[in-house]
Every structure is written in C-alpha cells, then in structure tokens.
Design a protein around this motif. Structure first.
Motif, PDB file in Angstrom:
ATOM      1  N   SER A  61      40.172  35.583  28.766  1.00  0.00           N
ATOM      2  CA  SER A  61      41.077  35.504  27.616  1.00  0.00           C
ATOM      3  C   SER A  61      41.229  34.066  27.140  1.00  0.00           C
ATOM      4  O   SER A  61      41.272  33.798  25.940  1.00  0.00           O
TER       5      SER A  61
ATOM      6  N   MET B 139      38.264  43.235  24.494  1.00  0.00           N
ATOM      7  CA  MET B 139      38.707  42.727  25.789  1.00  0.00           C
ATOM      8  C   MET B 139      39.958  41.851  25.673  1.00  0.00           C
ATOM      9  O   MET B 139      40.573  41.515  26.683  1.00  0.00           O
ATOM     10  N   TYR B 140      40.340  41.511  24.439  1.00  0.00           N
ATOM     11  CA  TYR B 140      41.534  40.680  24.250  1.00  0.00           C
ATOM     12  C   TYR B 140      42.758  41.514  23.866  1.00  0.00           C
ATOM     13  O   TYR B 140      43.765  40.976  23.421  1.00  0.00           O
TER      14      TYR B 140
ATOM     15  N   CYS C  15      37.969  47.297  31.890  1.00  0.00           N
ATOM     16  CA  CYS C  15      39.139  47.381  31.016  1.00  0.00           C
ATOM     17  C   CYS C  15      38.875  48.458  29.966  1.00  0.00           C
ATOM     18  O   CYS C  15      37.754  48.605  29.471  1.00  0.00           O
TER      19      CYS C  15
ATOM     20  N   CYS D 253      40.278  40.993  31.200  1.00  0.00           N
ATOM     21  CA  CYS D 253      41.310  41.321  30.220  1.00  0.00           C
ATOM     22  C   CYS D 253      42.660  40.956  30.822  1.00  0.00           C
ATOM     23  O   CYS D 253      42.836  40.998  32.038  1.00  0.00           O
TER      24      CYS D 253
END
Length: 413
Positions: A183, A83-84, A78, A173
């Motif tokens: 997530s 990553m969020y 990602c 992600c």
C-alpha cells in the motif's frame, strides 16, 4: 566478520542434520493444490507427493533437502481486484477458503503419514524429528494475512485451535489491523498498526500465536515491535540495505528485532534478493543477505522462509526444497561459523521463538482473559425480527442499539 576456514563441511553438515532440523517457515504448496486440483489430490491419479513433481516441493526433494520442520502457508489472496481497497466490511469468502487450506494440509499429512507428523508445539516439532531419527517431517501452519480473519479476533482464536502457529499481519492489502508494504508502494499513507491491531497483537501474544511481520509496512514493523510482549518473526523477508524493496527489512528494524529476540527468515524470491550490479540472482545473493543480518545483529536472529511454490522460480542454486544443504554449506564456508551458529540458522532460532511465544502465552493466560474488542467501524446488520427475541437482561438491547443496523427485508415466520 572474521572468517575462519571450516574443514570437512560436508561431513560435519551430514552429522548436524541428524540431530538438528532444517526449518522453513513459509511454503505455499497448499495454494497450488487449491488452484490446480481444487484440493482433490487423493482422487487425482497423476498426483503422488512421494514422487518427483514438477512443482518446487515434493517428498523426494524435501528428504533430499533434509527438511525437519515445515510451516505450510495457508494463503488466500485479498478479495478485491483493487489491492488498495479500504472497504473492509464487504462480505467475502476468505475464512471459508482459509479453512480449506488448513484442511488440505491436514489431509496431506494423513495421506503421507509415513513421512509427516502434524505438530502443535515447538517441543513436539523437535521431539518428533528426533524420535523418528529424521524420518518424519514435523508439519505446522501459518496464515498469510489478517484479511483472512475477516475483522474478527474470534477467528484468530479458532485458527490457533486448528493448529495455526503464526499469522502475517498483512498480505498485499491493508486491513483493519495494519498497513501493508504494498500500500505504501502504491502511494497510500503508512498508518502503521491500528488500535485494533494492537489488540490483535495482544491476543496473539496471549494465545502463543507468533506475530509475522513479512509484507507489512515499515511503520507497522516499528509499531508492533513497540507493543508486542513476545518475539516476532519475519516468515519470508530479506534485507533492505542490499535490495531496496519495501517488503524487505531495514537496518533500524533489524536492530529492534535483536532487542526483541525475533528472527528474520530469508525469502528466496529473486526480486527480494537481487543486488545492484548482479545480472543473475543466485544462492550467493541469499548468502549475502544472511551475512548482513549476522554482521548487524548476530546469529540468533536469522532463518529460512523460502516462499517455494509461491514464487515462479528460485535463485540459481536455490531452485527448490532440495537445495537447503547447498545454501547452508555456502553460508558456513563464507562465514567460518561455529556448528552452534549454523544450527541456529538451520532452525533452532525459529524453534526458540516459537517456544518463547508459548511461555509468554502461559504467563498472560494466568492474568488476562481473551481480548473481546471489535473493529470500531464494523457493520453489525440484523433483521427487525431479532428485536423480538428474549432480552438477556433489562436494557440489554439498548447497549449496542446505536451501532446496530436493522432491516425489515426478511421475516422470521
């Protein structure tokens, strides 16, 4: 499970692998060529895939491991450090980078064509394996995350044309299509599959592209299994009941996988296999995960998805690609399975799902055209001079006018 003692496992295994391929749905070796050699393997004199490397994958050990069909993963991380992140419109290089992964696998196959053949169908994969009398490994591709299509179903179609035969709906992600398991672990809501994600699953079904549910959230798994018209795979996942990691597959999902006809391919990353009270993760832990699936939903729904060269190290007894025979013989001894069941686990289950996806595709292509939908939050940005181009038909510019953003920072001439 009633376990019957199996006589002459070694001898019987050696006969089976002459007729039936061992199939691995997930090997990350291409990414090592990216990060360590920038794909310049042919001009790097130290690299010889036909000799023992210090990675977990090379041709010497693939032959020792009796691999017959290999899905190489075309994985690109990602593109945000966070990553969020949820800004999916931000431009990135992920499609370019994925195309480089596809390219390097095809170049590797060409360079080592004495042992590899790139294949496009389930029948071709099995035929090449058998026609070569196991001397050639059938090679195909998976893409590990719909973030790698960068909002566009057109890219899904192009990947299929290039030989990709499964796409994982998420990596670590979220994307406009679905929610990732990571997530949910990080505290974000599990929104499952979006409406656009449903359109994507439909298009993947139409193409014959296998839908891969590794890495996705629990709700995404449930949502996909409700809408897909073809069997799914988990290209590299393990069992939640034994190892309570959000990436692993819960029993309620496993039961739906049985109804769907799909396959869960066991991941060899120790964190997904480690069981309470086990100090060290070993091949026996992988055997336990396979046994759980078999006991719950049967032999038709299990396979191998190693994650080799995408993991720091494998379990004891499953250190690299040479160790598949060790795993298979241990499963055979622990379960007393029939030869028919063993070859299903070895690879025939995945080939069946692949073939069934092709059959669904043929049926759908006779009824529906390519899915044209776009993500409803996609930004369409153009320059003012685009308004000067000839109109397709009277009023054509007005159809999407409210969705377009026009800038005057460039001139055509």
């Amino acid at each position: 499970m009633t376990v019957n003692k199996v006589e002459n496992i070694e001898e019987r295994f050696n006969e089976l692998v002459k007729k039936f391929p061992i199939l691995d749905t997930h090997n990350d070796f291409p990414y090592n060529l990216r990060v360590q050699l920038h794909y310049e393997f042919e001009s790097t004199k130290e690299f010889n895939f036909d000799s023992l490397l210090t990675s977990q994958t090379d041709l010497v050990r693939m032959r020792e491991g009796k691999i017959g069909v290999q899905f190489f993963s075309c994985w690109i991380e990602c593109k945000e450090d966070d990553m969020y992140y949820q800004d999916f419109n931000k431009p990135n290089s992920v499609v370019r980078d994925t195309l480089e992964q596809i390219d390097v696998v095809k170049r590797l196959v060409d360079e080592y064509s004495h042992s590899f053949k790139f294949v496009h169908t389930a029948d071709e994969a099995l035929k090449s394996f058998r026609d070569s009398e196991t001397k050639k490994i059938s090679i195909t591709l998976g893409v590990e995350g719909l973030h790698q299509v960068d909002l566009s179903l057109a890219v899904v179609r192009q990947y299929y044309d290039l030989g990709v035969r499964y796409i994982t709906l998420t990596h670590n992600c979220d994307n406009p299509f679905a929610t990732a398991a990571s997530s949910v672990t990080g505290g974000l809501p599990d929104k499952g599959l979006s409406d656009y994600g449903r359109d994507c699953v439909k298009e993947m079904n139409r193409l014959g592209m296998m839908v891969d549910l590794s890495h996705v959230s629990h709700k995404t798994m449930l949502d996909v299994l409700e809408v897909t018209q073809a069997p799914v795979i988990f290209s590299h996942s393990s069992v939640y009941s034994l190892t309570k990691h959000e990436r692993n597959v819960r029993d309620d999902v496993l039961k739906l996988v049985k109804d769907n006809g799909g396959v869960v391919c066991i991941n060899f990353l120790p964190i997904f296999l480690k069981q309470p009270g086990h100090d060290e993760v070993t091949v026996e832990d992988a055997v336990d995960h396979i046994k759980h699936i078999v006991n719950l939903i049967g032999w038709d729904h299990v396979g191998f998805g190693s994650d080799f060269d995408g993991i720091p190290k494998g379990p004891v007894g499953l250190e690299d690609v040479s160790k598949y025979p060790n795993l298979i013989k241990k499963v055979w001894g622990a379960t007393g399975a029939t030869e028919e069941d063993i070859v299903k686990m070895m690879g025939m289950n995945v080939l069946r799902v692949w073939k069934e996806c092709e059959i669904v595709s043929e049926r759908m292509k006779n009824k529906i055209k390519p899915v044209e939908s776009n993500w409803d939050q996609r930004e369409w940005i153009f320059y003012e001079y685009c308004r000067e181009f000839p109109e397709l038909f009277p009023g054509a510019y007005k159809i999407k006018e409210k969705e377009n953003i026009y800038k005057d920072t460039q001139k055509l001439v």
